[in-house]
Design a protein around this motif. Structure first.
Motif, PDB file in Angstrom:
ATOM      1  N   ILE A  86      10.719   2.939   2.696  1.00 37.66           N
ATOM      2  CA  ILE A  86       9.877   3.286   1.208  1.00 37.66           C
ATOM      3  C   ILE A  86      11.057   2.668  -0.239  1.00 37.66           C
ATOM      4  O   ILE A  86      10.144   1.380  -0.748  1.00 37.66           O
ATOM      5  CB  ILE A  86       9.197   4.636   1.211  1.00 37.66           C
ATOM      6  N   TYR A  87      11.604   3.363  -0.506  1.00 42.56           N
ATOM      7  CA  TYR A  87      12.794   2.797  -1.268  1.00 42.56           C
ATOM      8  C   TYR A  87      12.717   1.379  -1.068  1.00 42.56           C
ATOM      9  O   TYR A  87      13.060   0.887  -2.345  1.00 42.56           O
ATOM     10  CB  TYR A  87      14.079   3.791  -1.560  1.00 42.56           C
TER      11      TYR A  87
ATOM     12  N   ASP B 297       1.169  -1.591  -0.338  1.00 42.36           N
ATOM     13  CA  ASP B 297      -0.019   0.470   0.136  1.00 42.36           C
ATOM     14  C   ASP B 297       0.989   1.576   0.354  1.00 42.36           C
ATOM     15  O   ASP B 297       0.148   2.022  -1.070  1.00 42.36           O
ATOM     16  CB  ASP B 297      -0.797  -0.080   1.676  1.00 42.36           C
ATOM     17  N   ALA B 298       1.675   1.097   0.172  1.00 42.02           N
ATOM     18  CA  ALA B 298       3.073   2.455   0.753  1.00 42.02           C
ATOM     19  C   ALA B 298       3.313   2.179  -0.942  1.00 42.02           C
ATOM     20  O   ALA B 298       3.069   3.452  -0.922  1.00 42.02           O
ATOM     21  CB  ALA B 298       3.418   2.280   1.887  1.00 42.02           C
ATOM     22  N   VAL B 299       3.590   1.600  -1.858  1.00 40.49           N
ATOM     23  CA  VAL B 299       4.591   1.603  -2.937  1.00 40.49           C
ATOM     24  C   VAL B 299       3.200   2.094  -3.811  1.00 40.49           C
ATOM     25  O   VAL B 299       3.873   2.607  -4.491  1.00 40.49           O
ATOM     26  CB  VAL B 299       4.903   0.268  -3.229  1.00 40.49           C
ATOM     27  N   ALA B 300       2.409   1.351  -3.260  1.00 44.88           N
ATOM     28  CA  ALA B 300       1.300   1.865  -4.312  1.00 44.88           C
ATOM     29  C   ALA B 300       0.899   3.836  -4.227  1.00 44.88           C
ATOM     30  O   ALA B 300       0.457   4.261  -4.888  1.00 44.88           O
ATOM     31  CB  ALA B 300      -0.458   1.276  -3.973  1.00 44.88           C
ATOM     32  N   GLN B 301       0.803   4.312  -2.760  1.00 47.41           N
ATOM     33  CA  GLN B 301       0.590   5.430  -2.528  1.00 47.41           C
ATOM     34  C   GLN B 301       1.749   6.514  -3.515  1.00 47.41           C
ATOM     35  O   GLN B 301       1.240   7.149  -4.174  1.00 47.41           O
ATOM     36  CB  GLN B 301       0.480   5.543  -1.143  1.00 47.41           C
ATOM     37  N   VAL B 302       3.345   5.755  -3.722  1.00 46.26           N
ATOM     38  CA  VAL B 302       4.067   6.815  -4.664  1.00 46.26           C
ATOM     39  C   VAL B 302       4.022   6.303  -5.329  1.00 46.26           C
ATOM     40  O   VAL B 302       3.460   7.494  -6.439  1.00 46.26           O
ATOM     41  CB  VAL B 302       5.301   6.240  -3.670  1.00 46.26           C
ATOM     42  N   GLU B 303       4.260   5.337  -6.186  1.00 45.25           N
ATOM     43  CA  GLU B 303       3.640   5.190  -7.998  1.00 45.25           C
ATOM     44  C   GLU B 303       2.513   4.686  -8.116  1.00 45.25           C
ATOM     45  O   GLU B 303       2.346   5.556  -9.606  1.00 45.25           O
ATOM     46  CB  GLU B 303       4.004   3.235  -7.583  1.00 45.25           C
ATOM     47  N   ASP B 304       1.713   4.899  -7.967  1.00 46.30           N
ATOM     48  CA  ASP B 304       0.140   4.952  -8.532  1.00 46.30           C
ATOM     49  C   ASP B 304      -0.843   5.976  -7.988  1.00 46.30           C
ATOM     50  O   ASP B 304      -1.181   6.306  -9.367  1.00 46.30           O
ATOM     51  CB  ASP B 304      -1.049   3.173  -8.348  1.00 46.30           C
TER      52      ASP B 304
ATOM     53  N   GLU C  18       5.950  12.758   2.093  1.00 46.69           N
ATOM     54  CA  GLU C  18       4.715  13.090   2.523  1.00 46.69           C
ATOM     55  C   GLU C  18       4.756  11.347   2.939  1.00 46.69           C
ATOM     56  O   GLU C  18       3.669  11.426   3.996  1.00 46.69           O
ATOM     57  CB  GLU C  18       3.947  12.895   1.572  1.00 46.69           C
ATOM     58  N   VAL C  19       4.967  10.121   2.566  1.00 43.13           N
ATOM     59  CA  VAL C  19       4.088   9.300   2.530  1.00 43.13           C
ATOM     60  C   VAL C  19       4.942   8.089   3.506  1.00 43.13           C
ATOM     61  O   VAL C  19       4.423   7.809   4.356  1.00 43.13           O
ATOM     62  CB  VAL C  19       3.852   8.059   1.516  1.00 43.13           C
TER      63      VAL C  19
ATOM     64  N   PHE D 295       8.538  -4.688  -4.384  1.00 46.18           N
ATOM     65  CA  PHE D 295       7.308  -4.738  -4.449  1.00 46.18           C
ATOM     66  C   PHE D 295       7.082  -3.987  -5.441  1.00 46.18           C
ATOM     67  O   PHE D 295       5.636  -4.212  -6.108  1.00 46.18           O
ATOM     68  CB  PHE D 295       6.452  -4.274  -3.773  1.00 46.18           C
ATOM     69  N   SER D 296       7.712  -3.700  -6.527  1.00 46.34           N
ATOM     70  CA  SER D 296       6.572  -2.732  -8.099  1.00 46.34           C
ATOM     71  C   SER D 296       6.785  -3.758  -9.097  1.00 46.34           C
ATOM     72  O   SER D 296       7.913  -4.120  -8.639  1.00 46.34           O
ATOM     73  CB  SER D 296       8.213  -1.125  -7.536  1.00 46.34           C
ATOM     74  N   ARG D 297       6.052  -3.184  -9.363  1.00 40.11           N
ATOM     75  CA  ARG D 297       6.260  -4.036 -11.080  1.00 40.11           C
ATOM     76  C   ARG D 297       7.084  -3.594 -11.744  1.00 40.11           C
ATOM     77  O   ARG D 297       6.663  -2.671 -12.554  1.00 40.11           O
ATOM     78  CB  ARG D 297       4.799  -3.901 -11.094  1.00 40.11           C
TER      79      ARG D 297
END
Length: 77
Positions: A39-40, A13-20, A27-28, A46-48
């Motif tokens: 986060i990084y 979810d944290a990654v999705a907030q940044v990427e999507d 901020e996240v 987890f990033s696709r």
């Protein structure tokens, strides 16, 4: 700090907030109470890959097209 402190769902979810959703990493991280390094790290984990993203987008386009076709054929009947 334990390596398993956060669930995979939380990390995704944290990654999705940044990427999507386009929120800045800083901020996240502040909002979730984690470091930007976390986060990084989760992004790498987890990033696709770009190829997968393109395939998913192509499949979504195809699904939308098929739904339109189905609606049209159903209406014709």
């Amino acid at each position: 700090m334990s390596a398993n402190k956060f669930t995979d769902e939380f990390k995704r979810d944290a990654v999705a907030q940044v990427e999507d959703r386009g929120y800045p990493v800083r901020e996240v991280a502040e909002r979730l109470g984690v470091s930007t390094k976390s986060i990084y790290t989760w992004q790498k984990q987890f990033s696709r890959p770009a190829k997968v993203i393109q395939e998913v987008d192509a499949q979504a386009d195809e699904i939308r097209r098929l739904k339109r076709d189905l609606a049209r054929v159903t209406e014709e009947r």
